[in-house]
Design a protein around this motif. Sequence first.
Motif, PDB file in Angstrom:
ATOM      1  N   VAL A 270     -13.895   0.729  15.833  1.00 50.28           N
ATOM      2  CA  VAL A 270     -13.463   2.046  15.357  1.00 50.28           C
ATOM      3  C   VAL A 270     -12.008   1.989  14.912  1.00 50.28           C
ATOM      4  CG1 VAL A 270     -12.993   4.440  16.025  1.00 50.28           C
ATOM      5  CG2 VAL A 270     -15.134   3.343  16.727  1.00 50.28           C
ATOM      6  N   ALA A 271     -11.158   1.343  15.711  1.00 48.04           N
ATOM      7  CA  ALA A 271      -9.738   1.240  15.353  1.00 48.04           C
ATOM      8  C   ALA A 271      -9.561   0.483  14.044  1.00 48.04           C
ATOM      9  CB  ALA A 271      -8.967   0.556  16.483  1.00 48.04           C
ATOM     10  N   GLU A 276      -8.204   0.537   8.185  1.00 46.39           N
ATOM     11  CA  GLU A 276      -8.552   0.291   6.787  1.00 46.39           C
ATOM     12  C   GLU A 276      -8.646   1.593   5.999  1.00 46.39           C
ATOM     13  OE1 GLU A 276     -12.128  -1.732   4.086  1.00 46.39           O
ATOM     14  OE2 GLU A 276     -12.301  -1.654   6.279  1.00 46.39           O
ATOM     15  N   ALA A 277      -9.278   2.600   6.604  1.00 46.31           N
ATOM     16  CA  ALA A 277      -9.456   3.875   5.906  1.00 46.31           C
ATOM     17  C   ALA A 277      -8.119   4.562   5.661  1.00 46.31           C
ATOM     18  CB  ALA A 277     -10.376   4.779   6.719  1.00 46.31           C
ATOM     19  N   ASN A 278      -7.260   4.578   6.673  1.00 39.03           N
ATOM     20  CA  ASN A 278      -5.981   5.275   6.547  1.00 39.03           C
ATOM     21  C   ASN A 278      -5.014   4.567   5.612  1.00 39.03           C
ATOM     22  OD1 ASN A 278      -6.793   7.320   8.294  1.00 39.03           O
ATOM     23  ND2 ASN A 278      -6.030   6.252  10.110  1.00 39.03           N
ATOM     24  N   LEU A 292     -18.938   3.747   4.152  1.00 42.49           N
ATOM     25  CA  LEU A 292     -19.440   2.403   3.864  1.00 42.49           C
ATOM     26  C   LEU A 292     -19.556   1.576   5.130  1.00 42.49           C
ATOM     27  CD1 LEU A 292     -20.253   0.431   1.566  1.00 42.49           C
ATOM     28  CD2 LEU A 292     -17.852  -0.295   1.498  1.00 42.49           C
ATOM     29  N   ARG A 293     -18.495   1.564   5.938  1.00 44.57           N
ATOM     30  CA  ARG A 293     -18.500   0.750   7.167  1.00 44.57           C
ATOM     31  C   ARG A 293     -19.505   1.287   8.184  1.00 44.57           C
ATOM     32  NH1 ARG A 293     -16.659  -1.860   3.944  1.00 44.57           N
ATOM     33  NH2 ARG A 293     -14.522  -2.644   3.717  1.00 44.57           N
ATOM     34  N   ALA A 294     -19.574   2.584   8.328  1.00 44.40           N
ATOM     35  CA  ALA A 294     -20.491   3.156   9.316  1.00 44.40           C
ATOM     36  C   ALA A 294     -21.942   2.940   8.918  1.00 44.40           C
ATOM     37  CB  ALA A 294     -20.201   4.645   9.478  1.00 44.40           C
ATOM     38  N   LYS A 295     -22.256   3.182   7.659  1.00 44.94           N
ATOM     39  CA  LYS A 295     -23.639   3.011   7.205  1.00 44.94           C
ATOM     40  C   LYS A 295     -24.073   1.553   7.262  1.00 44.94           C
ATOM     41  CE  LYS A 295     -23.710   7.139   4.292  1.00 44.94           C
ATOM     42  NZ  LYS A 295     -23.743   7.672   2.906  1.00 44.94           N
TER      43      LYS A 295
END
Length: 448
Positions: A270-271, A276-278, A292-295
Amino acid sequence: MRSPRVPSWVWAVVAGLHALALGGALYLGSWNFPDTDRYRQAAQNIRLHGELYARPWPAQAPAGQAVQEFTIRPPGYPLVVLGSGGAVGEPVTLLVVQNVLSLLNIGLVLLWWARWARPSAKEWAMAMVVCLTFPAQLIYANAVMSELLLQTTLLVMLLAALLYIRRSRTSYAAGVVVALVVALLIKPVFYPLAFAMGGVGAVLAWRRRKPGLAVLGVVPAVVVGLYMGWNEQRTGFFHFSSITDINLLHYNAAGVVRQVQGAEAEEKWVAGVLREANAQRDFASRQRVIQLRAKAVLWAHPVVYARQHALGMATFFVDPGRFDLSQFLQLAPPAGGGLLAQVRNGGLWRAIAGLPVGLLSWLGLIFLANAGRVWLAWQGFRRLGRTAPVWRYGRWVALALLLYVAGLTGPLGAARFLVPVWPPLLALALAGLPRRVIGLGGEGGANA
């Protein structure tokens, strides 16, 4: 004597418990739940800045993760909080209104059952046990949370649907549509239903030879599109609510990682996704990375996720609400999260062993009551299938609503999320009381 009326002692008991819970909430300050601050802050920002933003208003334009606060809460409940004066100070008026709504919702179900079953005094006593062993109803009637407002909206939608089934008037179909629009502006979980409503409207228009029904059916989808466009204007990302991606990352996908690799791996994953997202250049890019990462995790482990989703749906119906009771009674917060989190972590029995005996006994009784209500609801669903057409078709509407909310809630299943659809579950459960209790009055009244 069997009567189609709700006895005065029943009203007194239900109203008395609501008054007691209201007094306790105001005395202890237990109306303040973890999500309360966001609702109240959103209401304040609407009043002061004309913006729907769920955190203290920033000195500079929000960027990165902070942008999600523009859309994390739809406007419905913050506007009610603002209109009732609940944005600052003690929300007395808001809580009184919510208790009145709770009494109205329960009362409508009991009145229906009284006319349908014509119960005796002994049967009313059993009905009170079925009704009053769900403390989440009282708790969320006395919290600055959107559950009771949504419950009332969904009950209006259900009643309008039943009236349409019975009388086929377009005005009742319009009532269903309006209630759905209000519901999706209170809780994001209902915006997918807007698109299904378009299909329902088209089918009814074809079968009834009324084109206006097709037009009505697409209204919720149009509202959703307009709202998503407004969100895109404010955030640069075309979406309905940021809570969808928050849940996708922190609950759906993170739960799978925990099941496969353990709690430590979940925290690191999660971190890493958030870093990456932030780091993205804008909010739209940030949300796409999360999606993308979650799916990718969900597609990689479909069986694990399916099991997790099914467990959440089961928990949705039987969760005794340990977190809710702890919050409302101002007890120490449950270690390790709620019931579902304990099951996932393999620490359920350790958590149970560490509970005070009194609280453990109370939670055990609520769990048994919840499980018993589900069984009664199934019996009621079957029994209604042998009665008047409005109830034969109406039971499917009630079941669809229950399964829709349970399915969309998925891994987040808990007592709190059952509250909005509690009235139809209660109605089905009352209809399912054993024949030796209902007797001839139930079968005779069923056809009325």
